[in-house]
Design an enzyme around this catalytic site. Structure first.
Site, PDB file in Angstrom:
ATOM      1  N   GLU A 293     -73.535  37.262  -9.852  1.00  0.00           N
ATOM      2  CA  GLU A 293     -74.915  36.863 -10.176  1.00  0.00           C
ATOM      3  C   GLU A 293     -75.949  37.422  -9.202  1.00  0.00           C
ATOM      4  O   GLU A 293     -76.891  36.713  -8.843  1.00  0.00           O
ATOM      5  CB  GLU A 293     -75.017  35.325 -10.185  1.00  0.00           C
ATOM      6  CG  GLU A 293     -74.124  34.672 -11.206  1.00  0.00           C
ATOM      7  CD  GLU A 293     -74.116  33.143 -11.101  1.00  0.00           C
ATOM      8  OE1 GLU A 293     -74.066  32.497 -12.148  1.00  0.00           O
ATOM      9  OE2 GLU A 293     -74.126  32.610  -9.972  1.00  0.00           O
TER      10      GLU A 293
HETATM   11  C1  TNX Z   1     -71.900  30.051 -11.808  1.00  0.00           C
HETATM   12  S1  TNX Z   1     -69.707  31.781 -12.085  1.00  0.00           S
HETATM   13  C2  TNX Z   1     -71.697  30.423 -10.504  1.00  0.00           C
HETATM   14  C3  TNX Z   1     -72.014  29.458  -9.453  1.00  0.00           C
HETATM   15  C4  TNX Z   1     -72.498  28.155  -9.982  1.00  0.00           C
HETATM   16  C5  TNX Z   1     -71.730  27.799 -11.224  1.00  0.00           C
HETATM   17  C6  TNX Z   1     -72.068  26.450 -11.788  1.00  0.00           C
HETATM   18  C7  TNX Z   1     -70.054  32.153 -10.626  1.00  0.00           C
HETATM   19  C8  TNX Z   1     -69.215  33.116  -9.980  1.00  0.00           C
HETATM   20  N1  TNX Z   1     -71.123  31.596 -10.071  1.00  0.00           N
HETATM   21  O1  TNX Z   1     -72.953  30.024  -8.563  1.00  0.00           O
HETATM   22  O2  TNX Z   1     -72.310  27.192  -9.011  1.00  0.00           O
HETATM   23  O3  TNX Z   1     -71.976  28.762 -12.198  1.00  0.00           O
HETATM   24  O4  TNX Z   1     -71.222  26.128 -12.842  1.00  0.00           O
END
Ligand code: TNX
Length: 478
Positions: A293
């Site tokens: 992300e």
């Molecule tokens: C996605 S999936 C994230 C996290 C969040 C989570 C909450 C991923 C690698 N990162 O930063 O905490 O969703 O469900």
């Protein structure tokens, strides 16, 4: 004895069992994760004492004394590995394994054969399907202290999970002391989501967690999430930000707004110093470097950063693990492991990015968010948790997926294992953690350990839930 192979279908017993935990007249193995082979009789054995390697630990969890002529014997024999055999009969209880880890798993199985001090007559042969059986705990969105992490370690050890991935850094807090960059914790650790207060592990604390985990045959996998999810670092060191102005500390739950400055050499000194200290503190072979992300990093910058990160990470001597987005780069060190968090039906570029790790000689850890994310609500009425990953996620959904049927071209040989992440934006206490993890983590541990096509058995999960009650572990009751 009646033979029951889990992969072959439902087992049956003709005799009515007296033991209340085996109250079903049609008894199927209630061991979670289900063992490879399981034969049982109707009788039970009441042991008096234990001897052999791990007798001290076994004594603690089984509540029996250690004694030289014990009727519970733990024996190291045979080829090394994680397999074990376990026999309970009128002659006693005998566990045999080629490694201490195997004996540890035999003890976990034994804990599930017990009711009122008696153990069901059984003959069990067992070994894991996947080498990597993981749980992840996000200690950045909310901080959990050493004692709380040790408790979670004990909880997951009962399920034969052998890796605990600690998500140590994120926008809301930096949780591991870095001696060469002290402000990361003196300033960057002071917050968490919701103004619930901060916290961090000193290096001694971290080592204490690593050692405790090792005593439960669990390897700690530390994660430093880069180059996004770095607001706490950007708030602690203005030289890491694009404009040289320190970021404000952050207590919300948005993602994707922070990034290290890709064009600055100071960024790479930071990455090198941090990864080197964390690697030096970590006896296990893995270093997780995040990569998810990074929505505020341009596509071009992300590739530049991924290449540098790979070089710096490899220099620590560890095997790197990254979230699947790091697979945008085709220049990661050979053998880097990808962690897939896309859906069971992949969307966007997630499958292609995951496949890059395989092309580079690595493997995948499967954490499909729509079934393996323990922070999803169970039902719309669940007070804790999120729903973004096709939630709510029921126990049955968490239990009913097959890792080899997700990313095209990624089968048994390409899968290192399975991991269930527990993100903590909405979770602030150990009770919160346990209620979200159990019983779904038990179902996912079965996918990681048990043979392919082992049927999801709601009755076995319920029996495991009742054991959690006797162990004092919180769980969700659907
Ligand atoms: C996605 S999936 C994230 C996290 C969040 C989570 C909450 C991923 C690698 N990162 O930063 O905490 O969703 O469900």
């Amino acid at each position: 004895m009646c033979l029951y192979r889990h992969s072959a279908g439902a087992g049956r017993i003709d005799a009515q069992l007296v033991n209340p935990l085996y109250k079903s007249e049609l008894f199927v193995s209630t061991i979670i994760p289900a063992p490879v082979s399981f034969q049982h009789g109707a009788g039970t054995f009441r042991p008096t004492a234990i001897r052999g390697p791990l007798a001290g630990y076994a004594s603690e969890v089984l509540g029996l004394p250690v004694n030289g002529d014990a009727d519970v014997t733990l024996t190291l024999a045979g080829a090394p590995g994680e397999s074990y055999t376990l026999e309970v009969s009128a002659d006693g209880i005998h566990a045999t394994a080629g490694s201490a880890a195997g004996l540890f798993y035999a003890i976990q199985t034994l804990r599930q054969l017990e009711a009122n001090g008696e153990y069901l007559h059984a003959r069990i042969g067992d070994e894991p399907r996947f080498a990597y059986r993981g749980a992840m705990l996000d200690v950045a969105r909310h901080f959990f202290g050493v004692a709380e992490v040790k408790r979670y370690i004990d909880d997951i050890a009962a399920l034969k999970i052998n890796h605990l991935h600690l998500h140590l850094t994120d926008d809301q807090g930096w949780r591991i002391e870095i001696l060469s960059w002290p402000n990361l914790t003196t300033h960057g650790s002071t917050t968490s989501v919701n103004g619930d207060g901060g916290g961090f592990y000193t290096q001694a604390d971290y080592s204490e967690i690593v050692e405790y985990a090792a005593s439960r045959f669990i390897t700690i996998v530390p994660e430093i999430d880069l180059p996004g999810h770095t607001n706490a670092a950007l708030a602690s060191y203005p030289e890491l930000t694009p404009d040289g102005v320190a970021a404000e500390l952050y207590e919300g739950i948005e993602v994707g707004f922070s990034t290290l400055t890709i064009g600055s050499e100071r960024t790479y000194e930071f990455v090198r110093d941090v990864l080197t200290e964390v690697a030096d503190l970590t006896p296990g072979p893995f270093l997780h470097v995040g990569g998810d992300e990074s929505l505020s990093t341009t596509a071009e910058d992300f590739l530049i950063f991924a290449k540098r990160l790979g070089e710096i990470g490899a220099a620590t001597g560890k095997t790197l693990i990254g979230w699947h987005e790091l697979g945008k780069s085709s220049e990661l060190p050979a053998g880097t492991i990808g962690q897939y968090w896309g859906f069971t039906t992949p969307e966007g570029d997630s499958a292609a990015e995951a496949a890059t790790f395989i092309a580079r000689g690595g493997q995948l850890i499967m954490s499909p968010a729509d079934v393996a994310y323990l922070d999803m609500k169970y039902a719309t009425s669940t007070p804790l948790g999120l729903v973004w990953a096709k939630g709510p996620t029921s126990v049955a959904e968490a239990a009913s997926w097959e890792p080899t049927e997700i990313v095209p071209g990624v089968g048994e040989a390409q899968i290192f294992g399975v991991e269930a992440p527990l993100w903590t934006e909405t979770l602030a206490t150990v009770d919160d953690l346990e209620v979200m993890a159990f019983p779904r983590l038990a179902a996912i541990a079965q996918i990681a350990w048990s043979q392919q096509a082992t049927a999801h058995d709601p009755a076995a999960l319920e029996t495991f839930g009742e054991r959690l009650d006797t162990w004092g572990v919180k769980r969700y009751r659907g």
